[in-house]
Design a protein around this motif. Structure first.
Motif, PDB file in Angstrom:
ATOM      1  N   PRO A 254      17.420   8.815 -11.618  1.00 61.91           N
ATOM      2  CA  PRO A 254      16.100   9.378 -11.945  1.00 61.91           C
ATOM      3  C   PRO A 254      16.053  10.895 -11.944  1.00 61.91           C
ATOM      4  N   LEU A 255      17.000  11.540 -11.283  1.00 56.21           N
ATOM      5  CA  LEU A 255      16.976  13.001 -11.184  1.00 56.21           C
ATOM      6  C   LEU A 255      17.754  13.668 -12.310  1.00 56.21           C
ATOM      7  N   VAL A 256      18.936  13.156 -12.615  1.00 56.21           N
ATOM      8  CA  VAL A 256      19.799  13.797 -13.608  1.00 56.21           C
ATOM      9  C   VAL A 256      20.036  12.912 -14.822  1.00 56.21           C
ATOM     10  N   GLY A 257      19.466  11.700 -14.861  1.00 55.41           N
ATOM     11  CA  GLY A 257      19.681  10.804 -15.991  1.00 55.41           C
ATOM     12  C   GLY A 257      20.870   9.895 -15.764  1.00 55.41           C
ATOM     13  N   SER A 258      20.779   8.714 -16.354  1.00 51.76           N
ATOM     14  CA  SER A 258      21.868   7.750 -16.174  1.00 51.76           C
ATOM     15  C   SER A 258      23.162   8.202 -16.839  1.00 51.76           C
ATOM     16  N   ASP A 259      23.066   9.010 -17.910  1.00 49.97           N
ATOM     17  CA  ASP A 259      24.256   9.517 -18.588  1.00 49.97           C
ATOM     18  C   ASP A 259      24.688  10.879 -18.074  1.00 49.97           C
ATOM     19  N   GLY A 260      24.018  11.406 -17.071  1.00 52.23           N
ATOM     20  CA  GLY A 260      24.334  12.739 -16.578  1.00 52.23           C
ATOM     21  C   GLY A 260      25.016  12.757 -15.231  1.00 52.23           C
ATOM     22  N   VAL A 261      25.550  11.618 -14.772  1.00 55.02           N
ATOM     23  CA  VAL A 261      26.204  11.574 -13.467  1.00 55.02           C
ATOM     24  C   VAL A 261      27.388  10.628 -13.548  1.00 55.02           C
ATOM     25  N   ARG A 262      28.471  11.011 -12.885  1.00 56.06           N
ATOM     26  CA  ARG A 262      29.664  10.189 -12.749  1.00 56.06           C
ATOM     27  C   ARG A 262      30.046  10.175 -11.268  1.00 56.06           C
ATOM     28  N   VAL A 263      30.307   8.970 -10.749  1.00 57.72           N
ATOM     29  CA  VAL A 263      30.566   8.805  -9.319  1.00 57.72           C
ATOM     30  C   VAL A 263      31.893   8.087  -9.134  1.00 57.72           C
ATOM     31  N   ALA A 264      32.700   8.587  -8.211  1.00 58.86           N
ATOM     32  CA  ALA A 264      33.959   7.949  -7.823  1.00 58.86           C
ATOM     33  C   ALA A 264      33.989   7.828  -6.307  1.00 58.86           C
ATOM     34  N   VAL A 265      34.296   6.639  -5.818  1.00 58.54           N
ATOM     35  CA  VAL A 265      34.299   6.355  -4.382  1.00 58.54           C
ATOM     36  C   VAL A 265      35.663   5.788  -4.010  1.00 58.54           C
ATOM     37  N   SER A 266      36.240   6.311  -2.943  1.00 62.57           N
ATOM     38  CA  SER A 266      37.497   5.810  -2.393  1.00 62.57           C
ATOM     39  C   SER A 266      37.244   5.424  -0.941  1.00 62.57           C
ATOM     40  N   ALA A 267      37.453   4.141  -0.634  1.00 58.56           N
ATOM     41  CA  ALA A 267      37.183   3.621   0.702  1.00 58.56           C
ATOM     42  C   ALA A 267      38.492   3.231   1.369  1.00 58.56           C
ATOM     43  N   ASP A 268      38.665   3.688   2.598  1.00 54.89           N
ATOM     44  CA  ASP A 268      39.810   3.306   3.423  1.00 54.89           C
ATOM     45  C   ASP A 268      39.353   2.181   4.346  1.00 54.89           C
ATOM     46  N   ILE A 269      39.849   0.982   4.082  1.00 56.68           N
ATOM     47  CA  ILE A 269      39.417  -0.216   4.805  1.00 56.68           C
ATOM     48  C   ILE A 269      40.465  -0.594   5.829  1.00 56.68           C
ATOM     49  N   ASP A 270      40.014  -0.936   7.019  1.00 58.37           N
ATOM     50  CA  ASP A 270      40.899  -1.382   8.094  1.00 58.37           C
ATOM     51  C   ASP A 270      40.892  -2.912   8.112  1.00 58.37           C
ATOM     52  N   PHE A 271      42.025  -3.499   7.706  1.00 56.69           N
ATOM     53  CA  PHE A 271      42.144  -4.950   7.687  1.00 56.69           C
ATOM     54  C   PHE A 271      42.863  -5.497   8.923  1.00 56.69           C
ATOM     55  N   ALA A 272      43.128  -4.641   9.918  1.00 59.27           N
ATOM     56  CA  ALA A 272      43.809  -5.098  11.134  1.00 59.27           C
ATOM     57  C   ALA A 272      42.821  -5.805  12.060  1.00 59.27           C
ATOM     58  N   LYS A 273      43.265  -6.869  12.659  1.00 61.69           N
ATOM     59  CA  LYS A 273      42.446  -7.615  13.607  1.00 61.69           C
ATOM     60  C   LYS A 273      42.786  -7.144  15.015  1.00 61.69           C
ATOM     61  N   THR A 274      41.814  -6.554  15.719  1.00 66.56           N
ATOM     62  CA  THR A 274      42.035  -5.940  17.020  1.00 66.56           C
ATOM     63  C   THR A 274      41.185  -6.637  18.067  1.00 66.56           C
ATOM     64  N   GLU A 275      41.816  -6.968  19.201  1.00 66.62           N
ATOM     65  CA  GLU A 275      41.121  -7.550  20.348  1.00 66.62           C
ATOM     66  C   GLU A 275      41.552  -6.791  21.603  1.00 66.62           C
ATOM     67  N   SER A 276      40.616  -6.480  22.503  1.00 69.23           N
ATOM     68  CA  SER A 276      40.919  -5.743  23.728  1.00 69.23           C
ATOM     69  C   SER A 276      40.116  -6.326  24.883  1.00 69.23           C
ATOM     70  N   SER A 277      40.737  -6.314  26.098  1.00 64.06           N
ATOM     71  CA  SER A 277      40.095  -6.798  27.329  1.00 64.06           C
ATOM     72  C   SER A 277      40.240  -5.716  28.391  1.00 64.06           C
ATOM     73  N   SER A 278      39.217  -5.541  29.242  1.00 62.72           N
ATOM     74  CA  SER A 278      39.249  -4.526  30.298  1.00 62.72           C
ATOM     75  C   SER A 278      38.512  -5.045  31.526  1.00 62.72           C
ATOM     76  N   VAL A 279      39.000  -4.636  32.722  1.00 57.31           N
ATOM     77  CA  VAL A 279      38.393  -4.983  34.012  1.00 57.31           C
ATOM     78  C   VAL A 279      38.129  -3.682  34.755  1.00 57.31           C
ATOM     79  N   VAL A 280      36.897  -3.445  35.183  1.00 54.02           N
ATOM     80  CA  VAL A 280      36.487  -2.219  35.868  1.00 54.02           C
ATOM     81  C   VAL A 280      35.934  -2.606  37.237  1.00 54.02           C
ATOM     82  N   TYR A 281      36.502  -1.963  38.325  1.00 49.16           N
ATOM     83  CA  TYR A 281      36.063  -2.202  39.698  1.00 49.16           C
ATOM     84  C   TYR A 281      35.177  -1.037  40.132  1.00 49.16           C
ATOM     85  N   GLY A 282      34.045  -1.381  40.736  1.00 50.08           N
ATOM     86  CA  GLY A 282      33.119  -0.365  41.210  1.00 50.08           C
ATOM     87  C   GLY A 282      33.182  -0.210  42.733  1.00 50.08           C
ATOM     88  N   GLN A 283      32.168   0.432  43.352  1.00 48.84           N
ATOM     89  CA  GLN A 283      32.106   0.643  44.796  1.00 48.84           C
ATOM     90  C   GLN A 283      31.724  -0.660  45.499  1.00 48.84           C
TER      91      GLN A 283
END
Length: 559
Positions: A254-283
């Motif tokens: 709506p601002l520059v017109g449909s023919d007045g803009v060109r967009v390129a997007v590059s996405a870095d996707i993380d496909f690794a499956k990560t699981e973590s467990s932690s135990v914290v002791y207090g006072q």
């Protein structure tokens, strides 16, 4: 005139004979032109529009298809040097379905119909070869069902089974696909072909299937074959990038017109499956506390140890600070009571104490599973065209570019901690990019020409009919020479008298019983239908009674 047309229809030959040479030529030329135009129009409109039924068929399949078309009485024609078979456009899909029901065309390979007529006494080797041929042909037909594949060939290498596991070999397969011009197979489609072939052969893995196109390109070894990225992951990445791109274009259009803009997007996707467990002791804090104290009194020289001679020795003599009686004079009870307290003070005494305290510590246990396919980083590049103001291109200001950059950052959820980058640049586009694809003009639309084609025969027939009617009307119109009258048109003159004689006046008018001569301007009228009508009007004006008598005579003659 109506009576003349009726008589012409009742006796067309006589009417034609009464015409002169010019009228006959005009009538015949008009009829010939009308017939020729009608014939050409009918041939043009009834011409069948042929479309391609099959192309590049083998000689055996082409002959079988033509024979079946002749049985079905479907018109066809062969073009392209015998490589193309065409049928009327309105029968293409119905014909394909009918031929497919009969198993035509069979193609270069055969399917499992090869096993329908298996003869008796076939050897095991021949059965195995026929089964492999049938399986290859069936897989090729299935692959050809893809929209981008023109033809396919499948080769299977199935080793002979062995009873020893160490000598067992894995089967393999190779697929050759011929694509339509301008078509390509995506990674997901190639993976689908690989899974299709691997699932149809027992013991065949995906890694042992190779897919090659008609140009010799190995499709199963793409640019990401060694990186471990699956086609599904690439498709997901493309989907994410396309979603961001559409979102940015919809925001800036709506601002520059449909023919007045060109967009390129590059996405870095993380496909690794990560699981973590932690135990914290207090006072910690004290839960409970226990204390215990014990006292004991007794001799310290008690013999102990391993039983034996040394252990059974009596203890040594004890020196007491008091004097006891002799053997001849034992102690009396009173004396014994006096020495008992002294013995107690001489015995050894032991004391022990213990304390137990229980504490409880605060503990937090957390288990985190990171979802697959999260966005690690986004890089967005936006190119904006110059704005046209009063017919001249104007570049955007730095403030406008900053505003567009802020809009893009808000649209993608910009996060500087993960390293997102957004670039908005203003540069003029070329004329070719600014020209939008326009719809064809209305006079080139298909529906208009279809309407003209369907309505042209009726329009031409109507025009030709009007022209023929006009030509026949002119040809059948009386010439008026000699004062001849047709049926239904009575002359206003007396029998045997010409209109010119009446116009001369004198004794002829008196003999006819008319009051006097006609006006002078009537004499100069030519002997045509118009002049006869003028003379008739003048005669009626001069003697209405005579005119009425003439009309009565016409009516009586008509009865």
């Amino acid at each position: 005139m109506a009576t003349t047309a009726t008589s012409a229809l009742q006796d067309p030959l006589g009417t034609f004979r009464r015409l002169d040479v010019n009228q006959r030529f005009t009538l015949l030329a008009g009829l010939a032109a009308m017939v020729a135009v009608i014939v050409v129009t009918l041939l043009w409109t009834s011409r069948l529009d042929y479309q391609v039924l099959y192309t590049n068929l083998s000689e055996r399949d082409g002959g079988a298809v033509i024979g079946e078309l002749q049985k079905l009485n479907i018109p066809y024609r062969i073009t392209g040097g015998g490589a193309v078979i065409e049928v009327p456009s309105d029968q293409v899909y119905a014909t394909r379905m009918k031929l497919a029901a009969d198993g035509l065309p069979k193609g270069a390979g055969v399917g499992f119909e090869l096993l329908d007529k298996e003869p008796m006494g076939t050897s095991q080797f021949v059965e195995r070869v026929n089964y492999q041929r049938a399986l290859e042909g069936s897989l090729a037909r299935t692959i050809e069902a893809l929209s981008a594949v023109d033809s396919a060939t499948v080769h299977l290498a199935i080793p002979k089974p062995s009873v020893f596991l160490s000598e067992a070999q894995q089967p393999s397969a190779s697929v050759l696909v011929k694509l339509f011009p301008g078509r390509v197979l995506s990674g997901a489609q190639v993976a689908g072909i690989v899974h299709l072939v691997a699932s149809a052969v027992s013991g065949l893995g995906d890694k042992n299937v190779s897919v090659v196109d008609q140009d010799g390109n190995l499709l199963t070894a793409g640019p990401h074959a060694d990186s471990g990225i699956e086609p599904e992951q690439l498709a997901y990445r493309n989907t994410v990038e396309q979603q961001y791109r559409k979102q940015i274009e919809a925001l800036l259009a709506p601002l520059v017109g449909s023919d007045g803009v060109r967009v390129a997007v590059s996405a870095d996707i993380d496909f690794a499956k990560t699981e973590s467990s932690s135990v914290v002791y207090g006072q910690g804090h004290m839960l409970s506390q226990q204390q215990q104290t014990s006292n004991s009194t007794g001799g310290s020289n008690v013999s102990g140890g391993v039983p034996g001679a040394l252990s059974n020795q009596p203890p040594g003599g004890v020196t007491a600070p008091f004097t006891v009686g002799s053997a001849s004079a034992p102690l009396t009870p009173a004396q014994f009571t006096q020495i008992t307290p002294s013995l107690k003070t001489l015995a050894p005494t032991s004391t022990s104490s213990s304390a137990t305290t229980n504490y409880d510590l605060d503990k937090t246990v957390s288990h985190t599973s990171q979802p697959v396919g999260t966005v690690k980083r986004l890089s967005v590049s936006v190119l904006v065209d110059d704005q046209v103001r009063q017919g001249k291109p104007v570049s955007l200001s730095a403030q406008q570019l900053a505003q567009l950059r802020q809009l893009v950052q808000n649209a993608i959820g910009f996060n500087s901690k993960r390293g997102d980058q957004v670039s908005v640049i203003n540069m003029p586009f070329t004329a070719a990019q600014q020209t939008a694809q326009k719809m064809p003009p209305w006079w080139r639309s298909r529906w208009l020409w279809d309407g003209v084609r369907q309505g042209a025969p009726y329009l031409v027939a109507l025009i030709l009919g009007l022209l023929a009617y006009r030509t026949m009307r002119k040809a059948l119109r009386p010439s008026g020479k000699g004062g001849a009258a047709t049926k239904g048109e009575a002359p206003v003159t007396m029998p045997g008298r010409e209109p010119a004689a009446l116009a001369a006046g004198g004794p002829d008018l008196a003999a006819a019983g008319l009051p006097g001569p006609l006006p002078a301007d009537t004499v100069h009228l030519s002997n045509t239908l118009e002049s006869d009508a003028a003379i008739s009007r003048e005669l009626v004006k001069q003697d209405p009674r005579r005119a009425a008598q003439v009309v009565k005579e016409w009516l009586s003659d008509g009865q």
